[in-house]
Design a protein around this motif. Structure first.
Motif, short mmCIF file in Angstrom:
data_model
loop_
_atom_site.label_atom_id
_atom_site.label_comp_id
_atom_site.label_asym_id
_atom_site.label_seq_id
_atom_site.Cartn_x
_atom_site.Cartn_y
_atom_site.Cartn_z
N LEU A 123 0.83 -1.21 0.00
CA LEU A 123 0.00 0.00 0.00
C LEU A 123 0.86 1.26 0.00
O LEU A 123 0.48 2.28 -0.58
N ALA A 124 2.03 1.20 0.65
CA ALA A 124 2.94 2.35 0.62
C ALA A 124 3.42 2.60 -0.81
O ALA A 124 3.40 3.73 -1.31
N TYR A 125 3.81 1.53 -1.50
CA TYR A 125 4.18 1.66 -2.92
C TYR A 125 2.98 2.18 -3.71
O TYR A 125 3.12 3.00 -4.62
N GLY A 126 1.79 1.69 -3.37
CA GLY A 126 0.58 2.09 -4.09
C GLY A 126 0.32 3.58 -4.02
O GLY A 126 -0.03 4.21 -5.02
N GLY A 127 0.50 4.15 -2.85
CA GLY A 127 0.30 5.59 -2.70
C GLY A 127 1.31 6.39 -3.50
O GLY A 127 0.98 7.41 -4.09
N PRO B 42 -2.99 -0.10 9.62
CA PRO B 42 -1.71 0.42 9.12
C PRO B 42 -1.68 0.56 7.59
O PRO B 42 -1.06 1.49 7.07
N ILE B 43 -2.37 -0.34 6.86
CA ILE B 43 -2.36 -0.20 5.39
C ILE B 43 -2.99 1.12 4.95
O ILE B 43 -2.59 1.71 3.97
N LEU B 44 -3.97 1.59 5.73
CA LEU B 44 -4.60 2.88 5.39
C LEU B 44 -3.62 4.03 5.59
O LEU B 44 -3.51 4.92 4.74
N TYR B 45 -2.90 4.02 6.74
CA TYR B 45 -1.93 5.11 6.98
C TYR B 45 -0.83 5.06 5.93
O TYR B 45 -0.37 6.10 5.45
N ALA B 46 -0.40 3.83 5.58
CA ALA B 46 0.70 3.69 4.61
C ALA B 46 0.29 4.26 3.26
O ALA B 46 1.05 4.99 2.62
N PHE B 47 -0.94 3.92 2.83
CA PHE B 47 -1.43 4.43 1.55
C PHE B 47 -1.58 5.95 1.59
O PHE B 47 -1.17 6.66 0.67
N ALA B 48 -2.16 6.46 2.69
CA ALA B 48 -2.36 7.90 2.82
C ALA B 48 -1.02 8.65 2.84
O ALA B 48 -0.88 9.69 2.20
N MET B 49 -0.03 8.08 3.54
CA MET B 49 1.29 8.74 3.57
C MET B 49 1.94 8.72 2.19
O MET B 49 2.59 9.68 1.78
N GLY B 50 1.75 7.59 1.48
CA GLY B 50 2.28 7.49 0.12
C GLY B 50 1.70 8.56 -0.78
O GLY B 50 2.41 9.22 -1.54
N ALA B 73 7.58 2.06 -8.48
CA ALA B 73 6.56 1.88 -7.44
C ALA B 73 5.37 1.11 -7.99
O ALA B 73 4.81 0.24 -7.32
N GLY B 74 4.99 1.42 -9.24
CA GLY B 74 3.88 0.71 -9.87
C GLY B 74 4.15 -0.78 -10.00
O GLY B 74 3.29 -1.61 -9.73
N THR B 75 5.39 -1.10 -10.40
CA THR B 75 5.77 -2.51 -10.51
C THR B 75 5.80 -3.17 -9.13
O THR B 75 5.39 -4.32 -8.97
N GLY B 204 -11.22 -9.61 -5.79
CA GLY B 204 -10.26 -9.57 -6.89
C GLY B 204 -9.24 -8.46 -6.80
O GLY B 204 -8.59 -8.15 -7.78
N SER B 205 -9.11 -7.86 -5.62
CA SER B 205 -8.08 -6.84 -5.41
C SER B 205 -7.37 -7.14 -4.11
O SER B 205 -8.00 -7.31 -3.08
N GLY B 206 -6.04 -7.22 -4.17
CA GLY B 206 -5.27 -7.54 -2.97
C GLY B 206 -5.43 -6.53 -1.86
O GLY B 206 -5.57 -6.91 -0.69
N SER B 207 -5.45 -5.24 -2.21
CA SER B 207 -5.54 -4.23 -1.16
C SER B 207 -6.94 -4.20 -0.54
O SER B 207 -7.09 -4.01 0.67
N MET B 208 -7.97 -4.41 -1.36
CA MET B 208 -9.33 -4.45 -0.81
C MET B 208 -9.50 -5.69 0.07
O MET B 208 -10.15 -5.64 1.11
N LEU B 209 -8.90 -6.80 -0.35
CA LEU B 209 -8.92 -8.04 0.44
C LEU B 209 -8.26 -7.81 1.80
O LEU B 209 -8.81 -8.19 2.84
#
Lengths: 172, 276
Positions: A123-127, B42-50, B73-75, B204-209
């Motif tokens: 998720l960090a990479y995703g952001g 934590p995945i939410l904070y990580a995504f938000a910080m990204g 990062a996309g890869t 069908g989505s890893g992050s949603m799972l």
């Protein structure tokens, strides 16, 4: 974000430049190196989140690493229309079915790793991977699409939950 | 092949390490609200910080992280999710008897993914008066394989493509948050067996799972093993069947609904390329 899929179609040619990853065309030795980096970060994540040292969780992570590389290889060379994440899952299930040699060891070793801590790096990479085009699409689509998108997610989830609940209440 | 790791790649991984350490240090937060609880992961904070330091949003970080870094990062999303998927798979084996017992429910609930058509499609067509955008927007959850189906059939510059891209981009931005918050709230309604809510997490989505199971485990921690095993099993079924369900069921059904509710509307071929 393209978490876990290898979309079969190249989309950039006739549309906005959203980079859908194609694992099938990337080379496995490069992916194996990137996986190693991801696993190291996963160990750090698990350490900070759950206090289990990387050394303690190393055997479990080595198993997950081997499973992931195996899944990539099977998707590449066997395929059968299944994405690599499906192969990874199947290997992981086989390794842990009771009665399979070593399954108790595998379950114990990967038990040192928290599932959610392993998703945090992705998720960090995703952001960081979101492109200005993706932000632009989200902005220009407007609030109606946002509401539709929320209903899409709600409908997809609730539809499954309702059917599962009905079947479970019949079969017990 | 890799003589040295380019500097931009090192910058990316270093930023991710810092984000991950902060996110995991905060940990899971459970905020009680009236009838249920909001679970923050934590995945939410990580995504938000990204997103917060994403160079496309903040020019300042563009000096540190340039195009080669964000491209990698996309890869890395597809790569970094793999140990998580593997760990998820290992939860199925020990619970294989329980998963097999829930087999009929697991298989049939895959059809429930069509539920989006019955909630999102009416909203798009009858409330918002959308045109053929509604087809792409509401026929499926619009993750990568579904998007590929739309691209293949209509092209992404078509109205259908615009609708699908809008839901794709929105899902990318807020999907993790929606799937972390929603299941615990639905659970608190008391109408659903937690097994039913768990096996619905495989969309069908890893992050949603991850978000969905993380949220459910947050409110029903003593059922953790069963939740993970059922969610993992359903997710594999979605990987295997999702594309076929989209092509042969969801899209024809949505097309038919659209033609029925908007008689006389031009077909996709006629309006193809009409969108800007």
């Amino acid at each position: 974000m393209s978490d876990g899929h290898n979309a079969p179609t190249r989309l950039a040619a006739d549309g906005p430049d959203i980079d859908l990853k194609e694992e099938g065309t990337s080379d496995i030795s490069r992916d194996a190196l990137l996986l190693l980096i991801a696993c190291i970060i996963g160990l750090i994540s698990n350490w900070v989140g759950h206090g289990i040292t990387p050394l303690d969780a190393l055997a479990g992570m080595a198993i997950l690493y081997a499973t992931s590389v195996g899944g990539l290889a099977l998707a590449r060379y066997v395929g059968l229309g299944l994405p690599s994440v499906a192969w990874v899952s199947l290997i992981a299930i086989l390794l842990t079915i009771p009665g399979v040699p070593g399954s108790a060891y595998v379950v114990g070793a990967v038990g040192k790793l928290d599932f959610l801590s392993l998703a945090t790096p992705a998720l960090a990479y995703g952001g960081l991977a979101l492109t200005s085009k993706e932000f632009a699409i989200a902005r220009s689509s407007g609030w109606k699409i946002v509401l539709v998108a929320i209903c899409v997610m709600l409908g997809t989830y609730l539809g499954s939950a309702v059917i599962a609940q009905l079947v479970l209440s019949i079969t017990g | 092949m890799h003589r040295t790791l380019p500097f931009q790649h090192l910058v990316l991984h270093a930023l991710v390490v810092v984000i991950v350490m902060i996110a995991e240090a905060i940990g899971i937060l459970k905020i009680p609200i009236g009838f249920g609880a909001v679970i923050l992961l934590p995945i939410l904070y990580a995504f938000a910080m990204g997103i917060a330091i994403n160079p496309a949003i903040f020019k300042a970080t563009g000096k540190l992280l340039k195009a080669p870094g964000t491209k990698l990062a996309g890869t890395m999303i597809t790569i970094a999710i793999m140990p998580f998927i593997a760990k998820f798979g290992t939860t199925v084996g020990p619970k294989i008897a329980e998963v097999a017992a829930a087999g009929p429910a697991l298989i049939l609930q895959e059809l429930g993914n069509l539920g989006t058509i019955f909630i999102a499609f009416p909203l798009a067509v009858f409330v918002f008066g959308m045109g053929r955008e509604a087809i792409g927007a509401s026929y499926s959850i619009d993750r990568e394989p579904n998007l590929a189906v739309i691209a293949d059939k209509y092209g992404l510059n078509s109205p259908e493509g615009a609708g699908a891209m809008g839901v794709y981009a929105t899902g990318t931005l807020i999907g993790t948050f929606v799937f972390a918050l929603l299941p615990p709230l639905i659970h608190s309604l008391g109408l659903f067996d937690v097994r039913a809510l768990a096996m619905s997490c495989g969309v069908g989505s890893g992050s949603m799972l991850a978000a969905c199971t993380g949220g459910l485990v947050g409110v029903v921690p003593d059922q953790k093993e069963a939740i993970l095993a059922l969610a993992a099993a359903s997710n594999i079924l979605t990987y295997a069947t999702g594309l076929y369900a989209a092509v042969f069921l969801a899209l024809p059904l949505t097309e038919w609904l659209y033609k029925t509710s908007r008689p006389g509307t031009a077909s996709g071929d006629l309006v193809k390329g009409a969108a800007k």
